[in-house]
Design a protein around this motif. Structure first.
Motif, PDB file in Angstrom:
ATOM      1  N   GLN A 154     130.764  33.831  74.246  1.00 45.30           N
ATOM      2  CA  GLN A 154     131.639  32.825  74.841  1.00 45.30           C
ATOM      3  C   GLN A 154     133.068  33.327  75.023  1.00 45.30           C
ATOM      4  N   GLY A 155     133.288  34.594  74.688  1.00 42.01           N
ATOM      5  CA  GLY A 155     134.622  35.163  74.841  1.00 42.01           C
ATOM      6  C   GLY A 155     135.568  34.812  73.717  1.00 42.01           C
ATOM      7  N   ARG A 156     135.040  34.340  72.602  1.00 44.07           N
ATOM      8  CA  ARG A 156     135.872  33.975  71.454  1.00 44.07           C
ATOM      9  C   ARG A 156     135.846  35.080  70.403  1.00 44.07           C
ATOM     10  N   PRO A 157     136.995  35.382  69.802  1.00 43.19           N
ATOM     11  CA  PRO A 157     137.020  36.420  68.762  1.00 43.19           C
ATOM     12  C   PRO A 157     136.011  36.128  67.657  1.00 43.19           C
ATOM     13  N   ARG A 158     135.334  37.180  67.214  1.00 48.34           N
ATOM     14  CA  ARG A 158     134.297  37.005  66.190  1.00 48.34           C
ATOM     15  C   ARG A 158     134.939  36.652  64.839  1.00 48.34           C
ATOM     16  N   PRO A 159     134.472  35.569  64.208  1.00 45.74           N
ATOM     17  CA  PRO A 159     135.067  35.113  62.937  1.00 45.74           C
ATOM     18  C   PRO A 159     135.091  36.188  61.858  1.00 45.74           C
ATOM     19  N   GLN A 160     134.044  37.024  61.796  1.00 49.97           N
ATOM     20  CA  GLN A 160     134.020  38.031  60.737  1.00 49.97           C
ATOM     21  C   GLN A 160     135.129  39.067  60.918  1.00 49.97           C
ATOM     22  N   LEU A 161     135.465  39.379  62.172  1.00 48.15           N
ATOM     23  CA  LEU A 161     136.555  40.319  62.422  1.00 48.15           C
ATOM     24  C   LEU A 161     137.901  39.690  62.094  1.00 48.15           C
ATOM     25  N   ILE A 162     138.037  38.403  62.388  1.00 49.44           N
ATOM     26  CA  ILE A 162     139.265  37.696  62.026  1.00 49.44           C
ATOM     27  C   ILE A 162     139.463  37.734  60.514  1.00 49.44           C
ATOM     28  N   SER A 163     138.388  37.486  59.785  1.00 53.73           N
ATOM     29  CA  SER A 163     138.472  37.514  58.319  1.00 53.73           C
ATOM     30  C   SER A 163     138.859  38.899  57.821  1.00 53.73           C
ATOM     31  N   LEU A 164     138.284  39.943  58.400  1.00 53.35           N
ATOM     32  CA  LEU A 164     138.591  41.306  57.973  1.00 53.35           C
ATOM     33  C   LEU A 164     140.055  41.649  58.225  1.00 53.35           C
ATOM     34  N   ILE A 165     140.573  41.299  59.388  1.00 52.38           N
ATOM     35  CA  ILE A 165     141.952  41.646  59.723  1.00 52.38           C
ATOM     36  C   ILE A 165     142.928  40.883  58.836  1.00 52.38           C
ATOM     37  N   ARG A 166     142.621  39.639  58.536  1.00 49.49           N
ATOM     38  CA  ARG A 166     143.514  38.849  57.686  1.00 49.49           C
ATOM     39  C   ARG A 166     143.470  39.346  56.233  1.00 49.49           C
TER      40      ARG A 166
END
Length: 253
Positions: A226-238
């Motif tokens: 859907q073109g939305r950032p993957r939640p797992q990558l968001i968690s990793l970067i944070r």
């Protein structure tokens, strides 16, 4: 010998209070937290606002740290220290995410890449250390803009790198507000078609943002169908940003 100046002590207490939390505070909250009369707190806040140490949101009337103070807060932090504290966490982020990782700081209206970890595969890659990225079209730059660590380019108009680049000031302002609210930034085909990136703020003493760490790669790996950032990558970067921030002395991180 003269004693401490009470008004300066109170101003310092207000600045520490605003730096200690992730959200804006209203006049009543500031006064109650520090045991000050509202009139006293308001007078100090107005003075701090006049010298750009504090900013007031036009819609809510609440206060946050101003850009001038954030710039002072970053001036003592040596870029080499920021890089050295980030090395292990950047390597781990690249290994866990499978994507390239970059560390950025502001420089003359752009993002200076001070560290770059290659994507852990056999594809050809070019070292980006020392290169400059646009603030408005990169996830690293959006973080620095959103938290007042960098000033936008003084030249009128924003360059469109792709059809997705945010060049309308109002749309960009709304995007930066969202970055402050969620604590991370995304760039999806805004600087290069087919590429996307995520970034999160790195904080130093007092919680002030001193840089940003981000990952980037093909849009189909960074985003879902859907073109939305993957939640797992968001968690990793944070998680990586919080780890570096703790090493730099950000107690709340």
């Amino acid at each position: 010998m003269a004693g401490p100046v009470q008004s300066i002590e109170r101003a310092a207490a207000i600045l520490r209070l605003l730096a200690g939390g992730p959200r804006r505070l209203g006049l009543g909250e500031v006064a109650a937290s520090l045991g000050l009369a509202k009139g006293t707190a308001h007078g100090i806040l107005r003075t701090l606002q006049h010298v750009d140490f504090v900013e007031q949101d036009a819609e809510t009337g609440k206060y946050q740290l101003g850009a001038a103070l954030l710039h002072l807060g970053t001036s003592y932090l040596d870029v080499n220290e920021l890089r050295s504290r980030s090395l292990n966490w950047a390597d781990a982020l690249a290994a866990r995410s499978g994507e390239a990782v970059r560390l950025g700081t502001p420089l003359e209206g752009q993002v200076l890449i001070v560290h770059h970890v290659f994507r852990p595969d056999d594809t050809f890659q070019t070292l980006d250390v020392g290169s400059l990225l646009p603030l408005h079209a990169s996830s690293l730059g959006k973080v620095l803009l959103a938290f007042g660590t960098a000033d936008p380019d003084p030249e009128p108009g924003l360059e469109a790198y792709t059809r997705h680049t945010l060049i309308d000031p109002e749309r960009l302002a709304r995007a930066l507000t969202e970055v402050r609210e969620v604590g991370w930034a995304a760039e999806i085909q805004e600087m290069s078609m087919g590429e996307a990136g995520l970034a999160a703020p790195i904080r130093g003493h007092g919680g002030l943002v001193v840089g940003a760490i981000g990952l980037s790669g093909p849009v189909e790996r960074i985003c879902d169908s859907q073109g939305r950032p993957r939640p797992q990558l968001i968690s990793l970067i944070r998680e990586a940003a919080r780890a570096v921030s703790r090493d730099l002395g950000a107690a709340r991180w």
